[in-house]
Design a protein around this motif. Structure first.
Motif, PDB file in Angstrom:
ATOM      1  N   PRO A 180       0.820  -1.207   0.000  1.00 28.73           N
ATOM      2  CA  PRO A 180       0.000   0.000   0.000  1.00 28.73           C
ATOM      3  C   PRO A 180       0.856   1.261   0.000  1.00 28.73           C
ATOM      4  CG  PRO A 180      -0.142  -1.125   2.130  1.00 28.73           C
ATOM      5  CD  PRO A 180       0.797  -1.919   1.273  1.00 28.73           C
ATOM      6  N   LEU A 181       0.347   2.300  -0.647  1.00 26.15           N
ATOM      7  CA  LEU A 181       0.985   3.632  -0.602  1.00 26.15           C
ATOM      8  C   LEU A 181      -0.018   4.542   0.087  1.00 26.15           C
ATOM      9  CD1 LEU A 181       2.317   3.703  -4.295  1.00 26.15           C
ATOM     10  CD2 LEU A 181       3.619   3.137  -2.227  1.00 26.15           C
ATOM     11  N   GLY A 182      -0.148   4.374   1.405  1.00 24.28           N
ATOM     12  CA  GLY A 182      -1.229   5.057   2.122  1.00 24.28           C
ATOM     13  C   GLY A 182      -2.489   4.200   2.056  1.00 24.28           C
ATOM     14  N   PRO A 183      -3.568   4.702   2.651  1.00 20.88           N
ATOM     15  CA  PRO A 183      -4.774   3.883   2.764  1.00 20.88           C
ATOM     16  C   PRO A 183      -5.547   3.687   1.458  1.00 20.88           C
ATOM     17  CG  PRO A 183      -5.107   6.048   3.762  1.00 20.88           C
ATOM     18  CD  PRO A 183      -3.676   5.985   3.363  1.00 20.88           C
ATOM     19  N   LYS A 184      -5.219   4.441   0.418  1.00 21.27           N
ATOM     20  CA  LYS A 184      -6.045   4.377  -0.792  1.00 21.27           C
ATOM     21  C   LYS A 184      -5.370   3.720  -1.982  1.00 21.27           C
ATOM     22  CE  LYS A 184      -9.035   8.208   0.230  1.00 21.27           C
ATOM     23  NZ  LYS A 184      -9.102   9.648   0.190  1.00 21.27           N
ATOM     24  N   ARG A 185      -4.078   3.923  -2.104  1.00 22.74           N
ATOM     25  CA  ARG A 185      -3.394   3.463  -3.317  1.00 22.74           C
ATOM     26  C   ARG A 185      -2.444   2.315  -3.023  1.00 22.74           C
ATOM     27  NH1 ARG A 185      -2.974   9.691  -4.870  1.00 22.74           N
ATOM     28  NH2 ARG A 185      -3.048   9.712  -2.626  1.00 22.74           N
ATOM     29  N   GLY A 186      -1.853   1.784  -4.086  1.00 15.02           N
ATOM     30  CA  GLY A 186      -0.843   0.738  -3.906  1.00 15.02           C
ATOM     31  C   GLY A 186      -0.906  -0.268  -5.037  1.00 15.02           C
ATOM     32  N   SER A 187       0.042  -1.201  -5.014  1.00 11.94           N
ATOM     33  CA  SER A 187       0.073  -2.266  -6.012  1.00 11.94           C
ATOM     34  C   SER A 187       0.477  -3.560  -5.319  1.00 11.94           C
ATOM     35  CB  SER A 187       1.087  -1.959  -7.114  1.00 11.94           C
ATOM     36  OG  SER A 187       0.776  -0.734  -7.732  1.00 11.94           O
ATOM     37  N   SER A 188       0.054  -4.675  -5.904  1.00  9.53           N
ATOM     38  CA  SER A 188       0.311  -5.980  -5.296  1.00  9.53           C
ATOM     39  C   SER A 188       0.652  -6.992  -6.366  1.00  9.53           C
ATOM     40  CB  SER A 188      -0.950  -6.465  -4.565  1.00  9.53           C
ATOM     41  OG  SER A 188      -1.303  -5.532  -3.579  1.00  9.53           O
ATOM     42  N   PHE A 189       1.328  -8.049  -5.938  1.00  5.12           N
ATOM     43  CA  PHE A 189       1.551  -9.184  -6.834  1.00  5.12           C
ATOM     44  C   PHE A 189       0.994 -10.430  -6.167  1.00  5.12           C
ATOM     45  CE2 PHE A 189       4.125 -12.888  -7.990  1.00  5.12           C
ATOM     46  CZ  PHE A 189       3.824 -12.945  -9.345  1.00  5.12           C
ATOM     47  N   MET A 190       0.076 -11.091  -6.855  1.00  7.53           N
ATOM     48  CA  MET A 190      -0.512 -12.326  -6.301  1.00  7.53           C
ATOM     49  C   MET A 190      -0.672 -13.339  -7.406  1.00  7.53           C
ATOM     50  SD  MET A 190      -3.282 -10.789  -3.710  1.00  7.53           S
ATOM     51  CE  MET A 190      -3.389 -12.248  -2.712  1.00  7.53           C
ATOM     52  N   MET A 191      -0.262 -14.559  -7.095  1.00 10.05           N
ATOM     53  CA  MET A 191      -0.326 -15.659  -8.062  1.00 10.05           C
ATOM     54  C   MET A 191       0.510 -15.298  -9.296  1.00 10.05           C
ATOM     55  SD  MET A 191      -2.347 -17.556  -6.307  1.00 10.05           S
ATOM     56  CE  MET A 191      -3.285 -18.803  -7.159  1.00 10.05           C
ATOM     57  N   VAL A 192      -0.131 -14.795 -10.369  1.00  5.95           N
ATOM     58  CA  VAL A 192       0.660 -14.425 -11.545  1.00  5.95           C
ATOM     59  C   VAL A 192       0.393 -12.988 -11.956  1.00  5.95           C
ATOM     60  CG1 VAL A 192       0.868 -16.745 -12.511  1.00  5.95           C
ATOM     61  CG2 VAL A 192      -1.196 -15.409 -12.980  1.00  5.95           C
ATOM     62  N   ALA A 193      -0.462 -12.305 -11.187  1.00  9.62           N
ATOM     63  CA  ALA A 193      -0.918 -10.993 -11.662  1.00  9.62           C
ATOM     64  C   ALA A 193      -0.438  -9.838 -10.794  1.00  9.62           C
ATOM     65  CB  ALA A 193      -2.441 -10.991 -11.710  1.00  9.62           C
ATOM     66  N   THR A 194      -0.201  -8.698 -11.422  1.00 12.61           N
ATOM     67  CA  THR A 194       0.046  -7.452 -10.686  1.00 12.61           C
ATOM     68  C   THR A 194      -1.291  -6.729 -10.571  1.00 12.61           C
ATOM     69  OG1 THR A 194       2.274  -7.332 -11.548  1.00 12.61           O
ATOM     70  CG2 THR A 194       1.368  -5.296 -10.689  1.00 12.61           C
ATOM     71  N   LEU A 195      -1.660  -6.407  -9.346  1.00 15.58           N
ATOM     72  CA  LEU A 195      -2.983  -5.826  -9.094  1.00 15.58           C
ATOM     73  C   LEU A 195      -2.827  -4.406  -8.571  1.00 15.58           C
ATOM     74  CD1 LEU A 195      -4.125  -9.080  -7.374  1.00 15.58           C
ATOM     75  CD2 LEU A 195      -4.934  -8.307  -9.592  1.00 15.58           C
ATOM     76  N   GLY A 196      -3.908  -3.631  -8.656  1.00 14.68           N
ATOM     77  CA  GLY A 196      -3.778  -2.206  -8.405  1.00 14.68           C
ATOM     78  C   GLY A 196      -4.382  -1.711  -7.106  1.00 14.68           C
ATOM     79  N   ASP A 197      -4.811  -0.447  -7.157  1.00 14.61           N
ATOM     80  CA  ASP A 197      -5.259   0.258  -5.959  1.00 14.61           C
ATOM     81  C   ASP A 197      -6.360  -0.496  -5.197  1.00 14.61           C
ATOM     82  OD1 ASP A 197      -3.564   2.360  -6.508  1.00 14.61           O
ATOM     83  OD2 ASP A 197      -5.081   3.557  -7.526  1.00 14.61           O
ATOM     84  N   TRP A 198      -7.399  -0.912  -5.915  1.00 11.50           N
ATOM     85  CA  TRP A 198      -8.583  -1.437  -5.238  1.00 11.50           C
ATOM     86  C   TRP A 198      -8.252  -2.691  -4.419  1.00 11.50           C
ATOM     87  CZ3 TRP A 198     -11.890  -5.676  -4.999  1.00 11.50           C
ATOM     88  CH2 TRP A 198     -13.094  -5.433  -4.306  1.00 11.50           C
ATOM     89  N   VAL A 199      -7.599  -3.652  -5.060  1.00 11.89           N
ATOM     90  CA  VAL A 199      -7.263  -4.908  -4.353  1.00 11.89           C
ATOM     91  C   VAL A 199      -6.309  -4.619  -3.198  1.00 11.89           C
ATOM     92  CG1 VAL A 199      -6.099  -7.146  -4.573  1.00 11.89           C
ATOM     93  CG2 VAL A 199      -7.626  -6.366  -6.376  1.00 11.89           C
ATOM     94  N   THR A 200      -5.320  -3.767  -3.430  1.00 10.32           N
ATOM     95  CA  THR A 200      -4.333  -3.470  -2.386  1.00 10.32           C
ATOM     96  C   THR A 200      -5.006  -2.777  -1.205  1.00 10.32           C
ATOM     97  OG1 THR A 200      -2.722  -3.210  -4.166  1.00 10.32           O
ATOM     98  CG2 THR A 200      -2.059  -2.430  -1.985  1.00 10.32           C
ATOM     99  N   ARG A 201      -5.931  -1.861  -1.528  1.00  9.53           N
ATOM    100  CA  ARG A 201      -6.643  -1.145  -0.453  1.00  9.53           C
ATOM    101  C   ARG A 201      -7.528  -2.110   0.334  1.00  9.53           C
ATOM    102  NH1 ARG A 201      -9.078   2.636  -3.438  1.00  9.53           N
ATOM    103  NH2 ARG A 201     -11.083   1.665  -3.715  1.00  9.53           N
ATOM    104  N   MET A 202      -8.304  -2.922  -0.380  1.00  9.34           N
ATOM    105  CA  MET A 202      -9.250  -3.807   0.305  1.00  9.34           C
ATOM    106  C   MET A 202      -8.520  -4.879   1.118  1.00  9.34           C
ATOM    107  SD  MET A 202     -11.967  -2.394  -0.416  1.00  9.34           S
ATOM    108  CE  MET A 202     -13.333  -3.405   0.071  1.00  9.34           C
TER     109      MET A 202
END
Ligand SMILES: Cc1cc2nc3c(=O)[nH]c(=O)nc-3n(C[C@H](O)[C@H](O)[C@H](O)COP(=O)(O)OP(=O)(O)OC[C@H]3O[C@@H](n4cnc5c(N)ncnc54)[C@H](O)[C@@H]3O)c2cc1C
Length: 336
Positions: A296-318
């Protein structure tokens, strides 16, 4: 099974929330969780483990705690505002207050080290204090080089959009101490000099291994963690195991790594207690390249890597950004 946990601190430190807690100390009330409610069966002994042998643990005050099976999980230390190196929770609160005050007073913040801690901290500060100039220095040519390039590129783009200057491929020539907040000028290997009111060294965790010193044939990996065999055993003693940040089990020093080691260890120890032989049990297999990461980059934004995909703000926030697993860990430790 009769379980005893030996722990020197009064509270569990939920490290993922300690980054935002530097910006927002109110979070400490939920990030530091007393051990009182942890075990419904079994006991927590408050004490400093000094050494281990095949029969149990000796505390610093000489008390012997017997055990048939011993698990070394003494973890690691990090910079002062994130984790206590001694188990002094009041000291950790005081460190948090010092660093928070220094951050509030600073117009220019320099973070040295762009692993998960440094990168998240840059995002937290930029989110909470968009007026401050934040600079993040990475020694690698890109952020998160151990993951698909999309993860690092997406985090770099989001940080830039938040006003953070990310300098890659540069090393700080000197590092200030990790205990007290300091400002000053830092020379980088690329020839630049950066002046900052607050310099945060975010250069990784250091394994705390001294409890293992007296074990027979213990060996340390290059990063200072204790080498373990395929069954997470650090020595020639068959009943002593090691897990988490202290053990070089093939995983990074993360809760993600522990989330894989813990179920394996639990199953293995139960099987051994039930009379199974170790040779009948499948050795531990670390995450390898499948290890997920949520940044996360603060409570709203961020990026993640899970399984094979890079995911964005929504998944990282939730999944992480909005609560930082605080609800989960307070519940796990039995706090209402
Ligand atoms: C700021 C920060 C943020 C992080 N965020 C994330 C994240 O979001 N996701 C993730 O996967 N990982 C994260 N990590 C990494 C994660 O916190 C560690 O991997 C994890 O805490 C390691 O757990 P552990 O039980 O091995 O060690 P630790 O958490 O270090 O726990 C070791 C425990 O042993 C106790 N202890 C040590 N020595 C003795 C002794 N001699 N006697 C008695 N007790 C002793 C300590 O008091 C401590 O409570 C973060 C780390 C930091 C520093």
């Amino acid at each position: 099974m009769d379980v005893t946990l030996i722990e020197r601190a009064s509270h569990f430190t939920h490290a993922p929330a300690m980054i935002r807690a530097m910006v927002d100390p109110a979070l400490l009330d939920r990030a530091l969780i007393p051990y009182d409610g942890l075990l419904k069966r079994g006991r927590v002994i408050r004490g400093e483990a000094a050494s281990i042998d095949g029969t149990g643990v000796t505390l610093a005050d000489g008390t012997q705690i017997a055990g048939d099976t011993i698990v070394l999980a003494t973890g690691s230390s990090n910079s002062a505002p994130f984790k206590s190196a001694t188990g002094d929770i009041e000291g950790l609160r005081a460190d948090n207050a010092h660093w928070n005050a220094a951050l509030r007073d600073a117009s220019r913040v320099l973070i040295i080290g762009a692993g998960a801690v440094g990168t998240e901290l840059a995002g937290e500060i930029a989110h909470a204090h968009p007026e401050k100039k934040v600079t993040l220095v990475a020694s690698d040519p890109a952020l998160f080089p151990g993951f698909p390039a999309k993860l690092g590129a997406s985090l770099a783009a989001k940080l830039a959009a938040m006003g953070v200057e990310v300098i890659t491929g540069a090393r700080a020539q000197t590092l200030p101490g990790r205990d007290r907040p300091k400002g000053g000028t830092v020379a980088l290997s690329n020839g630049r000099e950066i002046e900052a009111d607050l310099i945060v060294p975010a250069v990784g965790s250091r394994a705390q291994t001294s409890v293992a010193d007296a074990l027979p044939d213990v060996d340390r990996a290059a990063d200072g963690r204790i080498k373990v065999d395929g069954y997470l055993r650090p020595s020639t003693l068959p009943n002593v195991f090691a897990a988490g940040d202290v053990a070089a089990a093939g995983d990074a020093m993360t809760i993600v790594g522990i989330s894989r080691q813990k179920p394996w260890l639990e199953k293995t120890l139960k099987s051994l207690a039930a009379g199974k032989r170790l040779e009948e049990i499948k050795p531990y297999a670390p995450w390898g390249e499948k290890a997920p990461i949520l940044v996360p980059l603060g409570p709203k934004r961020g990026s993640s890597f899970m399984m094979v995909a890079t995911l964005g703000d929504w998944v990282t926030r939730m999944m992480k950004g909005r609560d930082l697993f605080l609800t989960k860990y307070n519940k796990l430790l039995g706090r209402a």
